[in-house]
Design a protein around this motif. Sequence first.
Motif, mmCIF file in Angstrom:
data_model
loop_
_atom_site.group_PDB
_atom_site.id
_atom_site.type_symbol
_atom_site.label_atom_id
_atom_site.label_comp_id
_atom_site.label_asym_id
_atom_site.label_seq_id
_atom_site.Cartn_x
_atom_site.Cartn_y
_atom_site.Cartn_z
ATOM 1 N N UNK A 19 0.833 -1.205 0.000
ATOM 2 C CA UNK A 19 0.000 0.000 0.000
ATOM 3 C C UNK A 19 0.868 1.255 0.000
ATOM 4 N N UNK A 20 1.933 1.249 0.780
ATOM 5 C CA UNK A 20 2.767 2.442 0.888
ATOM 6 C C UNK A 20 3.739 2.588 -0.276
ATOM 7 N N UNK A 21 4.190 1.464 -0.843
ATOM 8 C CA UNK A 21 5.194 1.530 -1.902
ATOM 9 C C UNK A 21 4.678 2.228 -3.149
ATOM 10 N N UNK A 22 3.384 2.248 -3.332
ATOM 11 C CA UNK A 22 2.823 2.943 -4.478
ATOM 12 C C UNK A 22 2.805 4.449 -4.306
ATOM 13 N N UNK A 23 3.143 4.906 -3.082
ATOM 14 C CA UNK A 23 3.053 6.343 -2.795
ATOM 15 C C UNK A 23 4.359 6.927 -2.263
ATOM 16 N N UNK A 24 5.187 6.089 -1.643
ATOM 17 C CA UNK A 24 6.407 6.551 -0.986
ATOM 18 C C UNK A 24 7.572 5.625 -1.343
ATOM 19 N N UNK A 25 8.784 6.098 -1.084
ATOM 20 C CA UNK A 25 9.952 5.225 -1.143
ATOM 21 C C UNK A 25 9.969 4.383 0.126
ATOM 22 N N UNK A 26 10.171 3.060 -0.032
ATOM 23 C CA UNK A 26 10.041 2.121 1.082
ATOM 24 C C UNK A 26 11.242 1.180 1.104
ATOM 25 N N UNK A 27 11.732 0.879 2.314
ATOM 26 C CA UNK A 27 12.731 -0.167 2.519
ATOM 27 C C UNK A 27 12.250 -1.040 3.677
ATOM 28 N N UNK A 28 12.478 -2.347 3.578
ATOM 29 C CA UNK A 28 11.986 -3.302 4.578
ATOM 30 C C UNK A 28 13.140 -3.885 5.366
ATOM 31 N N UNK A 29 12.944 -3.979 6.689
ATOM 32 C CA UNK A 29 13.845 -4.731 7.567
ATOM 33 C C UNK A 29 13.048 -5.873 8.172
ATOM 34 N N UNK A 30 13.509 -7.101 7.994
ATOM 35 C CA UNK A 30 12.787 -8.261 8.505
ATOM 36 C C UNK A 30 13.786 -9.375 8.770
ATOM 37 N N UNK A 31 13.654 -10.061 9.910
ATOM 38 C CA UNK A 31 14.570 -11.174 10.183
ATOM 39 C C UNK A 31 14.106 -12.476 9.532
ATOM 40 N N UNK A 32 12.948 -12.448 8.886
ATOM 41 C CA UNK A 32 12.391 -13.599 8.155
ATOM 42 C C UNK A 32 12.130 -14.798 9.063
ATOM 43 N N UNK A 33 11.939 -14.561 10.349
ATOM 44 C CA UNK A 33 11.582 -15.658 11.250
ATOM 45 C C UNK A 33 10.167 -16.143 10.966
ATOM 46 N N UNK A 34 9.298 -15.250 10.585
ATOM 47 C CA UNK A 34 7.953 -15.626 10.143
ATOM 48 C C UNK A 34 7.600 -15.000 8.799
ATOM 49 N N UNK A 35 8.315 -13.970 8.411
ATOM 50 C CA UNK A 35 8.065 -13.331 7.129
ATOM 51 C C UNK A 35 8.684 -14.097 5.977
ATOM 52 N N UNK A 36 8.258 -13.733 4.773
ATOM 53 C CA UNK A 36 8.787 -14.379 3.563
ATOM 54 C C UNK A 36 9.158 -13.301 2.541
ATOM 55 N N UNK A 37 10.356 -13.390 2.014
ATOM 56 C CA UNK A 37 10.848 -12.381 1.083
ATOM 57 C C UNK A 37 9.975 -12.281 -0.159
ATOM 58 N N UNK A 38 9.414 -13.409 -0.590
ATOM 59 C CA UNK A 38 8.623 -13.400 -1.824
ATOM 60 C C UNK A 38 7.312 -12.632 -1.687
ATOM 61 N N UNK A 39 6.938 -12.251 -0.488
ATOM 62 C CA UNK A 39 5.752 -11.410 -0.313
ATOM 63 C C UNK A 39 5.970 -9.987 -0.833
ATOM 64 N N UNK A 40 7.222 -9.574 -0.940
ATOM 65 C CA UNK A 40 7.529 -8.174 -1.227
ATOM 66 C C UNK A 40 7.591 -7.896 -2.726
ATOM 67 N N UNK A 41 7.193 -6.700 -3.145
ATOM 68 C CA UNK A 41 7.410 -6.304 -4.539
ATOM 69 C C UNK A 41 8.899 -6.333 -4.867
ATOM 70 N N UNK A 42 9.232 -6.667 -6.101
ATOM 71 C CA UNK A 42 10.629 -6.860 -6.481
ATOM 72 C C UNK A 42 11.455 -5.581 -6.349
ATOM 73 N N UNK A 43 10.822 -4.424 -6.462
ATOM 74 C CA UNK A 43 11.576 -3.174 -6.423
ATOM 75 C C UNK A 43 11.706 -2.590 -5.015
ATOM 76 N N UNK A 44 11.250 -3.318 -3.995
ATOM 77 C CA UNK A 44 11.375 -2.855 -2.614
ATOM 78 C C UNK A 44 12.594 -3.518 -1.980
ATOM 79 N N UNK A 45 13.589 -2.731 -1.530
ATOM 80 C CA UNK A 45 14.784 -3.325 -0.910
ATOM 81 C C UNK A 45 14.436 -4.049 0.388
#
Length: 326
Positions: A19-45
Amino acid sequence: MTWLITGGAGYIGSHVVREMAGRESVVVLDDLSTGRAERLPQDVPLVVGSVLDGGLLERVLAEYAVTGIVHLAGKKQVAESVARPLHYYRENVEGLRVLLDAAAAAGVPRFLFSSSASVYGMPDVDLVTEETPCRPLSPYGETKLAGERMVAAAGSAHGMATASLRYFNVAGAASAELADEGVFNLVPMVFERLTGNEAPRVFGDDYPTPDGTCVRDYIHVEDIASAHVEAARRLERDPAARLVLNVGTGKGASVTEMIDVILDVTGRTGLAPVTEARRPGDPARVVASADAIRRELDWSARHDVRAMVESAWAGWCLRHGLPVPA
């Protein structure tokens, strides 16, 4: 303007990122303990790491010239928090302290915190307002309340605009691949029973509610994401903001009503629910007042219960090899 979103590869976080990446520059920090990298848009660091790593935070905030933080990283299971309270305090409270310390040192002017309706405990009111006394019943809820207070104090001391969003019962998905993978809430718990050809369970039907079952405020995760966007915009406009807001629909649905919708959506109407004993600590009714967020952010939820269930079911089917509804 660049926003750092911690926990952005998780269920709620990935929706906020999109939702935010379509309006702002976004960077993600995640330890991937429960998250998954493939959830993210390809252009979001994506930076893989923990908010407990102060050195990493310092580098990320500087490298990406971060001007705002959305903090969603943390542990969130009530039962686990009872069994492992010190772990929850470390992850949720100490992690937040380290993050706020890095934000203050870097001069980050905006901070948006993911809180929870669990801070209220068992409120004996028809609608829960932001002024309803907070009496959390679990270490998880305690860490969220401590987090809110820490965010407010840091904002006042370091000149940060701050907001804490208290989510109610989140469900649904923007797309099947972003659906919640946990089985801790009513909707996936019923899906699990139905997939095993078992009747859904109702824990108590003698509560002081219209049909005797617990009433909750269910909110679509896409509405949660849009609330973040509006809160972020408010923090950008108002450097003195100190907001604490419920994120809910203002409408309650009972367990029986939810199960009826789930049975209809899944086509499993032949599996009538069975009633079991109450679970300890379940309040009869917890429904948000959504007046403050409407007033402060000009925001209101757009999705209904059926939309939540339909989108959640599509995600469940995708993960379990069932035909995905069109």
